[in-house]
Design an enzyme around this catalytic site. Structure first.
Site, PDB file in Angstrom:
ATOM      1  N   GLU A 235       0.875  -1.186   0.000  1.00  0.00           N
ATOM      2  CA  GLU A 235       0.000   0.000   0.000  1.00  0.00           C
ATOM      3  C   GLU A 235       0.897   1.216   0.000  1.00  0.00           C
ATOM      4  O   GLU A 235       0.947   1.983   0.962  1.00  0.00           O
ATOM      5  CB  GLU A 235      -0.963   0.019   1.190  1.00  0.00           C
TER       6      GLU A 235
ATOM      7  N   ASP B 275       2.151   1.996   3.899  1.00  0.00           N
ATOM      8  CA  ASP B 275       1.388   3.187   3.522  1.00  0.00           C
ATOM      9  C   ASP B 275       2.335   4.380   3.393  1.00  0.00           C
ATOM     10  O   ASP B 275       2.066   5.477   3.870  1.00  0.00           O
ATOM     11  CB  ASP B 275       0.232   3.502   4.497  1.00  0.00           C
TER      12      ASP B 275
HETATM   13 MN    MN Z   1      -2.759   4.498   1.676  1.00  0.00          MN
END
Ligand code: MN
Length: 320
Positions: free
Chosen positions: A12, A283
């Site tokens: 991600e 992320d």
């Molecule tokens: Mn994200």
């Protein structure tokens, strides 16, 4: 003794291509300009800054996806389709420069399900991408809408996973009024994205497309914690599915640890879905890669489970 650093794949992890920047800018209006600029620099970098961060964290491979909402926020469908294609070609060129370190997720204009299916197929077959990332609803339309059947059919036929990424809801819930800090990643996105995934389950998408593969971030947006309650109420409310909802959550959904560096939800996700269903992610650049890696390397797990979560499960699911 030197600390053992597990080999890691992350999925991600965000970037921006030139044509996508203007859709991203509104997502950082509330962020301090200096920090927003820092994010922008990291999102548009595919060189030393990103690679050095990966090296420090023991990340051997990053699967790159645009930072949302991308063209899904575009009102003109033809523009969205053209810009998604342009962004995918841009990413393919960057991956080509470092094929040993980068892979790609397709960016898709979900305003046109047929065009999105075609672009997904082009990205998988020609650009060698390993799936797609979809940023939640598209102008209020969720992926259980009947108009997306042709898209699910193609994704299933290709065997490619779809990563469902959070996005702002169409309208904020009044329950959050007066508490701006509860919006977005704190609480709002988990409900929005978990709801989206449950719409797919309750809407029978996985009954109709049993080999469809969905990935959720953030330890599964709370769903692993709630399986019993969801099944219990689905029975009470007479939901017409062949199996309880948890069957589809376990059969069709994988989750990542993105933005969650805590043992309790990790253990819950592993216990609820199985250790082969949980995959490490960061992320980047919104979360700190070294902090996430430190968590992955030190959280109490047997070494087989650690290697599966850190690397093996993603390699298997994405064919890396
Ligand atoms: Mn994200």
């Amino acid at each position: 003794m030197a600390k053992k650093i597990a080999k890691k794949i992350v999925l991600e992890e965000h970037f921006l291509s030139p044509g996508i920047v203007n859709y991203w800018r509104p997502t950082v209006v509330d962020v301090e300009p200096k920090f927003a600029e820092q994010l922008y620099r990291r999102l548009t970098d595919f060189g030393d800054m990103r690679i050095e961060t990966m090296d420090r964290a023991g990340i051997t491979r990053m699967v790159l996806a645009i930072s949302g909402p991308g063209v899904q926020a575009e009102r003109d469908t033809a523009t969205a389709v053209a810009k998604a294609r342009e962004s995918n070609d841009f990413l393919a060129r960057e991956v080509q420069k470092r094929p040993d370190r980068y892979s790609g997720f397709a960016h898709l204009a979900m305003q046109d399900a047929r065009a999105a299916a075609d672009e997904l197929e082009r990205c998988v077959r020609e650009l060698k991408f390993c799936g797609a990332m979809i940023n939640g609803h598209t102008n209020g339309l969720y992926l259980d809408d009947p108009s997306f059947a042709s898209f699910w059919e193609r994704a299933e036929a290709l065997g490619t996973p779809v990563y469902l990424h959070p996005v702002d809801p169409v309208a904020p819930s009044p329950a959050l009024d007066g508490h701006k800090a509860l919006r977005r990643a704190t609480w709002e996105w988990g409900f929005e994205t978990g709801s989206h995934a449950l719409r797919l389950v309750f809407g029978g998408i996985f009954e109709r497309f049993p080999r469809a593969k969905l990935i959720l971030g953030h330890m599964g947006e709370s769903l692993p914690y709630l399986l019993w309650r969801i099944d219990c109420r689905a029975r009470l409310y007479g939901v017409k599915l062949k199996n309880p909802p948890s069957h589809y959550i376990k059969q069709n959904i994988w989750v990542t640890t993105s933005g969650m560096c805590a043992a309790e939800p990790l253990n819950c996700a592993i216990a609820a879905l199985g250790q082969e269903r949980v995959m490490f992610s960061v992320d980047y650049p919104f979360e700190n890669a070294e902090e996430a890696a430190e968590f992955m390397d030190s959280v109490p797990l047997d070494e087989k489970t650690r290697a599966d979560v850190a690397c093996n499960n993603a390699a298997k699911l994405l064919g890396l």
